[in-house]
Design an enzyme around this catalytic site. Sequence first.
Site: not given
Length: 505
Positions: A261-263
């Site tokens: 994910s972007k996280r």
Amino acid sequence: MNRKVRVRFAPSPTGPLHIGGVRTALYNYLFAKQQGGDFILRIEDTDSQRFVSGAESYIEEALTWLGLTFDEGVSVGGNYGPYKQSERKEIYKKYVAQLLKNGSAYIAFDTPEELDAKRSSVANFQYDASTRLEMRNSLTLPDADVQSLIAEGKQYVVRFKIEPHEDVIVKDAIRGEVKINSSILDDKVLYKSADNLPTYHLANIVDDHLMEITHVIRGEEWLPSAPLHVLLYRAFGWTETMPVFAHLPLLLKPEGNGKLSKRDGDRLGFPVFPLEWKDPKTNEISSGYREGGYLPEAVVNFLALLGWNPGNDEEIMSVDDMVRLFTLEKCSKSGAKFDFEKAKWFNHQYILRKSNSEIVKLFLPVLKEKGIEVSEGCAEQVVGLMKDRVSFVKDLWEQTSFFFVAPAAYDEKTVKKRWKEDSPAQLKELSDVLAGLDDFSVENQEKNVMAWIESKGYHLGNIMNAFRLAIVGEGKGPHMFDITALIGKEETISRLEKAMASIHK
Ligand code: GLU
């Protein structure tokens, strides 16, 4: 039946293209090229609520940067357009009508409130064969009522009527036959009168059919929709020309536990988008591979191997190699860990493989930014000497600045270790030796300096270390005479003089 291979990349412009989406586009591209087929870019923008401005042009720019040129699409046209679903509204209507007419779909008037009430009173409520006869739809209402509700302008949706208890088989080129029982599927909404638009499922199938798509290569997250798609093909009578499915494995977090994910990118400091993206609502900036200094070839090579390998140990491959070797069968079923360090390694490899003249084109703007005016030829020689030390072109500055500017200070530790009592006197002699040379080539400097050291019986290491400190300002750098040949006699002597005058222990 032998049809020309046609594949599509069909992103929804709901934000920047995630790196997983880029890989999907890449595999479609490789497959199309290998099969001598067409690669189509279709914009799936039927969900107006999730539309994000700038996302569509971002997608095209990203594909262009990576060299994934498409044969048909919004910006290049083609014989099967329009290539943007919001411009195909009229086309879908006919197909919605066809399904209603042949009994594969029905009209439902249930309001959001009615559906919510149902959901809260019935545990695990699903709109399907077990519940549809309790709802307000064209299966339960008299025909005349249906007609008058429509005439009154009541909002409705068209739902797909899924018959339960059937094993639906999805033939997948990567996963083999995937069997799912139709009883778990709900009667998906295919069309909404409120915005006069079909939903993703209907538009996707109709377009794949009309655009004569032969292979649907997409992310694993779409596998649960595939049985529904198979049933839609059947409902339309298009089973014969149904595309082959290939659901690509997920891209996993570097640790391997769960979807990337972007996280994860924020947490570990790497981009998950091809290009930098500025969120139009929040102005938040997400980093991109391009702005991070990655070469597009390196990104393509890195991504190609996340979920596919050609069956040998080859890692560095040109796009032509990949096109030649790519097969859907060699794509893996299980998720691919996103090994970000490997991305850097690929970038380094591509820097090494690119010619110095290509790298210098990327390095000149960095030099300019630093206020350095230098000929391209000189910068190119520096690149040639130093590119094996960096993973990114922008890091060349840190490694090479001493070629362009004299040291402003001398590294204390190196001074302590390398600057001897007799260093100033020896460097003076060295400076005289160098000043006497007409030919300032690497070889001639080396020959004369070595002869001088030998004749004086000096310690080679002591001389060269002090020499380096004077020219570079610290203990790093390539072969000394490579540096001095490049900066030239005058600059070399001026740096020696400055060091003699200013280094004190
Ligand atoms: N519009 C879908 C997406 O955003 C396309 C899925 C498919 O390729 O069928 O990924």
